[in-house]
Design an enzyme around this catalytic site. Sequence first.
Site, PDB file in Angstrom:
ATOM      1  N   VAL A 105      -7.177  -2.639   2.804  1.00 50.74           N
ATOM      2  CA  VAL A 105      -7.824  -1.898   1.705  1.00 50.74           C
ATOM      3  C   VAL A 105      -7.374  -0.429   1.743  1.00 50.74           C
ATOM      4  O   VAL A 105      -7.277   0.165   2.816  1.00 50.74           O
ATOM      5  CB  VAL A 105      -9.362  -1.995   1.845  1.00 50.74           C
ATOM      6  CG1 VAL A 105     -10.064  -1.148   0.792  1.00 50.74           C
ATOM      7  CG2 VAL A 105      -9.808  -3.455   1.746  1.00 50.74           C
ATOM      8  N   ALA A 106      -7.116   0.113   0.560  1.00 52.59           N
ATOM      9  CA  ALA A 106      -6.704   1.527   0.415  1.00 52.59           C
ATOM     10  C   ALA A 106      -5.503   1.862   1.297  1.00 52.59           C
ATOM     11  O   ALA A 106      -5.444   2.922   1.909  1.00 52.59           O
ATOM     12  CB  ALA A 106      -7.882   2.463   0.709  1.00 52.59           C
ATOM     13  N   LYS A 140       1.645  -5.815  -2.277  1.00 52.40           N
ATOM     14  CA  LYS A 140       3.017  -5.404  -2.629  1.00 52.40           C
ATOM     15  C   LYS A 140       3.484  -4.301  -1.692  1.00 52.40           C
ATOM     16  O   LYS A 140       2.672  -3.591  -1.069  1.00 52.40           O
ATOM     17  CB  LYS A 140       3.117  -4.923  -4.078  1.00 52.40           C
ATOM     18  CG  LYS A 140       2.197  -3.755  -4.482  1.00 52.40           C
ATOM     19  CD  LYS A 140       2.777  -2.372  -4.322  1.00 52.40           C
ATOM     20  CE  LYS A 140       1.802  -1.296  -4.788  1.00 52.40           C
ATOM     21  NZ  LYS A 140       1.845  -0.033  -4.083  1.00 52.40           N
ATOM     22  N   GLY A 154      -3.965  -3.892  -3.241  1.00 47.16           N
ATOM     23  CA  GLY A 154      -4.893  -5.037  -3.125  1.00 47.16           C
ATOM     24  C   GLY A 154      -5.875  -5.125  -4.281  1.00 47.16           C
ATOM     25  O   GLY A 154      -6.064  -6.189  -4.874  1.00 47.16           O
ATOM     26  N   GLY A 199      -2.147   1.384   0.105  1.00 47.84           N
ATOM     27  CA  GLY A 199      -0.916   1.530  -0.673  1.00 47.84           C
ATOM     28  C   GLY A 199      -0.263   0.195  -0.984  1.00 47.84           C
ATOM     29  O   GLY A 199       0.882   0.136  -1.422  1.00 47.84           O
ATOM     30  N   ASP A 234      -0.715  -0.252 -11.610  1.00 46.46           N
ATOM     31  CA  ASP A 234      -0.104  -1.293 -10.765  1.00 46.46           C
ATOM     32  C   ASP A 234      -0.523  -2.707 -11.171  1.00 46.46           C
ATOM     33  O   ASP A 234       0.039  -3.681 -10.671  1.00 46.46           O
ATOM     34  CB  ASP A 234      -0.540  -1.118  -9.295  1.00 46.46           C
ATOM     35  CG  ASP A 234       0.238  -0.013  -8.596  1.00 46.46           C
ATOM     36  OD1 ASP A 234       1.237   0.472  -9.172  1.00 46.46           O
ATOM     37  OD2 ASP A 234      -0.157   0.347  -7.473  1.00 46.46           O
TER      38      ASP A 234
HETATM   39  P1  ATP Z   1      -4.541   2.763  -5.059  1.00 48.38           P
HETATM   40  O1  ATP Z   1      -3.170   3.259  -4.698  1.00 48.38           O
HETATM   41  O2  ATP Z   1      -4.627   2.209  -6.447  1.00 48.38           O
HETATM   42  O3  ATP Z   1      -5.646   3.701  -4.694  1.00 48.38           O
HETATM   43  P2  ATP Z   1      -4.346   0.982  -2.782  1.00 48.38           P
HETATM   44  O4  ATP Z   1      -3.284  -0.013  -2.947  1.00 48.38           O
HETATM   45  O5  ATP Z   1      -4.064   2.117  -1.856  1.00 48.38           O
HETATM   46  O6  ATP Z   1      -4.772   1.464  -4.200  1.00 48.38           O
HETATM   47  P3  ATP Z   1      -6.710  -0.733  -2.787  1.00 48.38           P
HETATM   48  O7  ATP Z   1      -6.922  -1.694  -1.675  1.00 48.38           O
HETATM   49  O8  ATP Z   1      -6.368  -1.273  -4.118  1.00 48.38           O
HETATM   50  O9  ATP Z   1      -5.668   0.333  -2.262  1.00 48.38           O
HETATM   51  O10 ATP Z   1      -8.052   0.155  -2.861  1.00 48.38           O
HETATM   52  C1  ATP Z   1      -8.162   1.358  -3.554  1.00 48.38           C
HETATM   53  C2  ATP Z   1      -9.634   1.697  -3.769  1.00 48.38           C
HETATM   54  O11 ATP Z   1     -10.218   0.792  -4.689  1.00 48.38           O
HETATM   55  C3  ATP Z   1     -10.479   1.627  -2.505  1.00 48.38           C
HETATM   56  O12 ATP Z   1     -11.123   2.862  -2.360  1.00 48.38           O
HETATM   57  C4  ATP Z   1     -11.470   0.514  -2.739  1.00 48.38           C
HETATM   58  O13 ATP Z   1     -12.736   0.816  -2.248  1.00 48.38           O
HETATM   59  C5  ATP Z   1     -11.506   0.353  -4.258  1.00 48.38           C
HETATM   60  N1  ATP Z   1     -11.636  -1.052  -4.744  1.00 48.38           N
HETATM   61  C6  ATP Z   1     -12.213  -1.435  -5.889  1.00 48.38           C
HETATM   62  N2  ATP Z   1     -12.129  -2.759  -6.062  1.00 48.38           N
HETATM   63  C7  ATP Z   1     -11.448  -3.255  -5.015  1.00 48.38           C
HETATM   64  C8  ATP Z   1     -11.036  -4.553  -4.640  1.00 48.38           C
HETATM   65  N3  ATP Z   1     -11.296  -5.632  -5.386  1.00 48.38           N
HETATM   66  N4  ATP Z   1     -10.339  -4.675  -3.490  1.00 48.38           N
HETATM   67  C9  ATP Z   1     -10.038  -3.584  -2.751  1.00 48.38           C
HETATM   68  N5  ATP Z   1     -10.424  -2.343  -3.052  1.00 48.38           N
HETATM   69  C10 ATP Z   1     -11.123  -2.155  -4.175  1.00 48.38           C
END
Ligand code: ATP
Length: 321
Positions: free
Chosen positions: A109-110, A15, A115, A112, A150
């Site tokens: 990953v991480a 998103k 994912g 914003g 989210d």
């Molecule tokens: P948030 O703002 O909720 O921290 P984000 O959108 O920035 O999330 P994500 O890719 O969701 O980023 O990852 C956030 C954290 O969650 C990372 O540190 C990652 O290691 C952990 N994590 C746990 N499960 C998952 C998964 N299935 N996929 C990706 N990351 C995951």
Amino acid sequence: MSRHSNTLRAQSPGKLNLTFDILGDLPGGYHEVETLMQTIDLADELTFTFEPAEEFLVEITSVEFAGPTGDVPLNQNNLIAKAAHLFRKNFPDKPDYKVSVHLRKAVPVAGGMGGGSGNAAATLMVLNKWFKSPFSDSKIAEMASKLGADVPFFLNGGTQIGRHRGNVLSKVDLSNELHFLIVGPKLFGLQTAEVYGAFDENKVNGTATISATECAEALKGGDEKSASQKFGNVFEPIVFSRRPELQFIRNRLTELGGLCTHMTGSGPTLYVFTADKAEAESIQRKLVDEQRDVTNGWSNHCDLILNSWVATSTKRGVIVA
Ligand code: ATP
């Protein structure tokens, strides 16, 4: 799904936050947010395999990266495992299974882009399908909310305004497709908690200039140029002041074109909102060329490799096949 198979597949999209504002504090240390969220056509793929077992087990057997690699836990801290165990806790009297999950990450990953939250929503939907829908949509949404603010958004995706912790949702009907160039810097980024912490130190609740409703109305009106002026993210000044290289990238992207450039969530992923797909592709080409040229500002200001994706809005959240 074929009932002969013990496998179910799902896609969970990323998103973008077209707007993101914090309005104040909520009980329990949470922040009251208001955000206009949009799913895009960049999605993780999850393959679930079910085998009868003595006890309920969830294993993330493998993670493959379609794009940039990231730190994804393979243990019970993975949001997929957390979602599966929550589902099981609410559904205690049925036979046990070992659930093996293969994850193919395309969403950075991480970054914003939610994912992990999308993966959690996918897990709830897959388990509900596998067990022949013991739970209503509203019960699934309630469990999603417990897993993270989210997560409920990804059950239906599309364009939605999130209020309260971001989990109280109103759907926005957009007839037009939106186009983006997403740019993911490989920064050793700030953690989400760190960004909220820095926000709390500055205490600037409610920008009064970023309005999810106004942005949604402008997009519905079809005038994307004026809508682009309503995009915004209250975290940008905080993140940019701590990561000046991200500010540099944002400024340069703004110069390269598009209607506006913003950060999604707590970053560090940026997106350029463009008039059409061709414009997003053209900015992507310029970006790649510029980064190859070691004599320009990129190499002076930031020693970064940027990943970029041309993306289009979608009207759906998780898809279970
Ligand atoms: P948030 O703002 O909720 O921290 P984000 O959108 O920035 O999330 P994500 O890719 O969701 O980023 O990852 C956030 C954290 O969650 C990372 O540190 C990652 O290691 C952990 N994590 C746990 N499960 C998952 C998964 N299935 N996929 C990706 N990351 C995951």
